[in-house]
Structure formats: C-alpha cells, structure tokens
Design a protein around this motif. Structure first.
Motif, short mmCIF file in Angstrom:
data_model
loop_
_atom_site.label_atom_id
_atom_site.label_comp_id
_atom_site.label_asym_id
_atom_site.label_seq_id
_atom_site.Cartn_x
_atom_site.Cartn_y
_atom_site.Cartn_z
N ALA A 128 0.82 -1.31 -0.34
CA ALA A 128 0.44 -0.17 -0.12
C ALA A 128 0.57 1.48 0.00
O ALA A 128 0.86 2.15 -0.55
N GLU A 129 2.10 1.45 1.10
CA GLU A 129 3.64 2.62 0.69
C GLU A 129 3.76 2.65 -0.22
O GLU A 129 4.19 3.67 -1.12
N CYS A 130 4.17 1.23 -1.58
CA CYS A 130 4.99 1.77 -2.11
C CYS A 130 3.95 2.54 -3.11
O CYS A 130 3.89 3.13 -3.88
N LEU A 131 1.97 1.70 -3.22
CA LEU A 131 1.49 2.38 -4.45
C LEU A 131 1.00 3.71 -4.41
O LEU A 131 1.03 4.66 -5.17
N TYR A 132 1.53 3.98 -3.00
CA TYR A 132 1.23 5.57 -2.67
C TYR A 132 2.00 6.05 -2.81
O TYR A 132 1.42 7.10 -3.65
N LYS A 133 2.98 5.65 -2.57
CA LYS A 133 4.58 6.65 -3.59
C LYS A 133 4.46 6.56 -4.74
O LYS A 133 5.20 8.07 -5.02
N SER A 134 3.94 5.93 -5.48
CA SER A 134 4.41 5.62 -6.30
C SER A 134 3.52 6.81 -7.93
O SER A 134 3.45 7.48 -8.83
N MET A 135 2.06 7.07 -6.80
CA MET A 135 0.98 8.57 -7.35
C MET A 135 1.10 9.64 -6.47
O MET A 135 0.77 10.43 -7.54
N LYS A 136 1.72 9.78 -5.65
CA LYS A 136 1.72 10.71 -5.04
C LYS A 136 2.98 12.07 -5.37
O LYS A 136 3.62 12.22 -6.29
N GLY A 137 2.02 12.86 -5.18
CA GLY A 137 3.11 13.98 -6.06
C GLY A 137 3.57 14.50 -6.91
O GLY A 137 2.48 13.79 -7.89
N ALA A 138 3.95 15.42 -7.98
CA ALA A 138 3.73 15.03 -10.07
C ALA A 138 4.55 14.42 -10.20
O ALA A 138 5.71 13.36 -10.14
N GLY A 139 3.68 13.65 -11.07
CA GLY A 139 4.08 12.49 -12.09
C GLY A 139 4.09 11.30 -11.39
O GLY A 139 4.00 11.38 -9.95
N THR A 140 4.14 9.88 -11.97
CA THR A 140 3.27 8.53 -11.82
C THR A 140 4.45 7.85 -12.23
O THR A 140 5.48 8.04 -12.41
N ASP A 141 5.17 6.96 -10.80
CA ASP A 141 6.04 6.21 -10.55
C ASP A 141 5.36 5.15 -11.98
O ASP A 141 4.32 3.89 -10.92
N ASP A 142 4.75 4.94 -13.03
CA ASP A 142 4.10 4.11 -13.64
C ASP A 142 4.61 2.14 -13.68
O ASP A 142 4.40 1.02 -13.51
N ASP A 143 6.12 2.17 -13.71
CA ASP A 143 6.26 0.71 -13.19
C ASP A 143 6.01 0.53 -12.24
O ASP A 143 5.53 -0.51 -11.74
N THR A 144 6.62 0.91 -11.21
CA THR A 144 6.03 0.44 -9.62
C THR A 144 4.27 0.55 -9.57
O THR A 144 4.02 -0.58 -9.14
N LEU A 145 3.03 1.02 -10.24
CA LEU A 145 1.98 0.70 -10.53
C LEU A 145 1.58 -0.32 -11.07
O LEU A 145 0.84 -1.37 -10.61
N ILE A 146 2.24 -0.42 -11.93
CA ILE A 146 1.60 -1.13 -13.20
C ILE A 146 2.13 -2.91 -12.17
O ILE A 146 1.38 -3.60 -12.01
N ARG A 147 3.27 -2.81 -11.81
CA ARG A 147 3.90 -4.42 -11.37
C ARG A 147 3.15 -4.60 -10.51
O ARG A 147 2.99 -5.48 -9.63
N ILE A 148 3.02 -3.36 -8.95
CA ILE A 148 2.42 -4.38 -7.82
C ILE A 148 0.89 -4.37 -8.12
O ILE A 148 0.60 -5.49 -7.93
N SER B 290 -10.08 5.27 -5.68
CA SER B 290 -10.09 6.64 -5.96
C SER B 290 -8.36 7.34 -6.60
O SER B 290 -8.22 8.51 -7.23
N PHE B 291 -7.19 7.16 -5.92
CA PHE B 291 -6.13 7.45 -6.00
C PHE B 291 -6.23 7.66 -7.14
O PHE B 291 -5.10 8.05 -7.98
N ILE B 292 -6.36 6.04 -8.02
CA ILE B 292 -6.07 5.28 -9.03
C ILE B 292 -6.64 6.44 -10.37
O ILE B 292 -6.02 7.39 -11.36
N LYS B 293 -8.43 7.02 -9.79
CA LYS B 293 -8.50 7.56 -10.67
C LYS B 293 -8.18 8.90 -11.29
O LYS B 293 -8.14 9.57 -12.32
N GLY B 294 -7.76 9.73 -10.17
CA GLY B 294 -7.53 10.85 -9.69
C GLY B 294 -5.14 11.02 -10.66
O GLY B 294 -5.02 12.04 -11.01
N ASP B 295 -5.06 9.80 -11.11
CA ASP B 295 -3.64 10.16 -10.84
C ASP B 295 -3.33 9.12 -12.37
O ASP B 295 -2.27 9.75 -13.11
#
Length: 321
Positions: free
Chosen positions: A253-273, A299-304
């Motif tokens: 959950a923390e890894c997913l949050y970090k992948s989406m918070k702030g400017a830009g998305t770490d898509d590799d991490t988001l997809i992998r998890i 809701s996080f995914i929807k916003g990001d």
C-alpha cells in the motif's frame, strides 16, 4: 506461477472457454483500429492460468503468438499492463528484475520490492526463469549491477533461503535483539552485516518477537533504528524487509501511494504491483491503503491515470472501498 489467493481481486472466470476468449481477442485486433475495451474485458477478468490457456488456444486457432499480436496492436502504459498480465508470475518478475538492471541506471526500488516480498518458492522460480531467459544467474546480474552492503542484502534475499517455519525461540529472539542493538544503536558506526544476517534469514514469527524484544532494549522501533543508522539503498532495502515481515499488504500500500503522490507517476511500480498482487492479496492492500491514507486506492488511481490504462487498472483494483 503464483498460487491463486482468496484475497485477490481477480478470480478464475466462471464458465471459462479458452477458444471463445481467443476468438474475442482476435476480433478485437482485426481490421482497422483496436477494441481496447474488449481486450481489457477478457484479459483483466481471467486468472493467470486461464490467460495461459488462451495463449495456447490462440496459437492453435490462428497460428500466431497472442503476446506478439498484442504488442503489435497496443502501445504505451496500456500495452505494458496487458502484456504483464499475460505472463506467468515468475516470468513477469524475472523480466522486471532484468529491466531494473538494464542500461545505464538501476531501478533499485524494483529490486528491493520484488526480492523483499516474494516467498522462497517464488524466488526459486524467478531464479530458474532468469537463468533460462537471460543466460545468466540472477545473483551474477545483481553482483554486476550493485555494490557494497546493498548488494549483500539483495544477494542474501535472492537465494530464497529464509527460514519459513513458524517456531519462535524466545531466548534466541532476545539474543538477536541484543545483537542488533549492539551492532547499531549501542556503538559508534554500524555493523550492517549483523542486520543483514538476522533480518534476511529468520522466519516471520521469530522476527516479530525479535522486534518486540528490540523495542524493550533500545526504547525505539527497529525501523527507527534502521533510519538513524543507515542511509540510501541499504536503508530502503532493510526497511522493506522489516515492513514485509510486519505487514506485507501495508508495505505494498505504501509503495502504491508513493508511486502516485506528488507530481508525475511512477507507472512501472504502479503497474508491477497491480499486476503481481491482483490474484494474491490486493483486497488486503486496498484495505491497508484506505486505513493508511484515508482515501481508496480506486480513487487514487482514478485521479492519477487516464484512458485505457486507467480502465484496466481500475478493473484490477475492483471496488471503490
């Protein structure tokens, strides 16, 4: 291949017919344009095992490789997540580890996340696939791409040799806690080897007891000690090990949050998890995410994210809770 977990959001599709699904995918890719919704509908609603059957049926019916066909029709992040879903788990993880060590930079987050969170059996499968696919052992690849104590943590984890029993020896747990304290907080400088030796080999129940004893001795949590005694990739790796022992869904959950918070998305991490956990424990990850951040993962995914990429991730995520 990952074992199907009751805490996953993706379950085996009832009334599954591999030939029918192969026909649907063929139709979605034939002619002008591609029907991404139809591809999402089939791929995101079938289990890993069922997707492998669809690949066989597709080749049998049309004489073509389904993954190659999908790669030629799709692009970008949508292609990345769909192709990821079509791979057996160990093949996917081995490919992600290879990607993490390819080229100029190294994706340390990916190496840490996979190696700290997989079971012995999963790591042994990954090792076998890595050797078969890339003609090099995973350990040799790690040795060539990392260095120092961080390398030693990863090599230790990639052996897949952690004790997976349930026995707790209270005296040994107390001694381990004392050894950790003496290796860090009690002395000037840190004996990182002691941390690696204990944290990467003991079983989960035993380590939970060690962490309890450590708090009594050091008057602080083991995570706080790691943060104050170490830095950089080594700190991140050992924190990941501790967090996976304490609560693996919360770690993800923390890894997913970090992948989406702030400017830009770490898509590799988001997809992998999302790809690797959707059949194992994504329901638990969702629950931890809501508890930790006060908003649903949905809701996080929807916003990001957006478009077809968003649709497939939301399908994997399941409900908005």
């Amino acid at each position: 291949m990952a074992s199907f977990g009751s805490r996953g959001t993706v379950k085996p599709f009832p009334g599954f017919n591999a030939n029918d699904d192969a026909q649907k995918l063929r139709k979605a890719m034939k002619g002008l344009g591609t029907d991404e919704d139809a591809i999402t509908d089939v791929v995101s609603r079938r289990s890993i095992g069922q997707r492998q059957e669809i690949k066989i049926a597709y080749k049998s019916l049309f004489g073509k490789d389904l993954v190659d066909e999908l790669k030629s029709e799709l692009s970008g992040k949508f292609e990345q997540v769909i192709i990821g879903l079509m791979m057996p788990s160990a093949v996917y993880d081995a490919g992600e580890l290879k990607r993490a060590m390819k080229g100029a930079g190294t994706d340390e987050r990916c190496l840490i996340e996979i190696l700290a969170s997989r079971t012995n059996e999963e790591i042994k499968h990954i090792n076998a696939i890595y050797k078969r696919e890339y003609k090099k052992s995973l350990e040799d690849a790690i040795d060539g791409d990392t260095s120092g104590k961080f390398q030693r943590v990863l090599v230790s984890l990639c052996t897949g040799n952690r004790d997976e029993g349930t026995a707790v020896n209270p005296n040994q747990a107390k001694k381990d806690a004392e050894d950790l304290y003496e290796a860090g907080e009690k002395k000037l400088g840190t004996d990182e080897t002691q941390f690696i030796s204990i944290l990467c080999t003991r079983n989960k129940n035993h380590l939970l007891k060690v962490f309890e004893e450590y708090k009594k001795i050091a008057k602080k949590d083991i995570e706080d000690s790691i943060k104050s005694e170490m830095s950089g990739d080594l700190e991140d790796a050992l924190l990941a090990v501790v967090r996976c022992i304490k609560n693996k869904p919360a770690f993800f959950a923390e890894c997913l949050y970090k992948s989406m918070k702030g400017a830009g998305t770490d898509d590799d991490t988001l997809i992998r998890i999302m790809v690797s956990r959707c059949e194992i424990d994504l329901l638990d990850i969702r629950a931890e995410f809501k508890k930790m951040y006060g908003k649903s993962l949905h809701s996080f995914i929807k916003g990001d994210t957006s478009g077809d990429y968003e649709k497939v991730l939301l399908r994997l995520c399941g409900g908005d809770d």
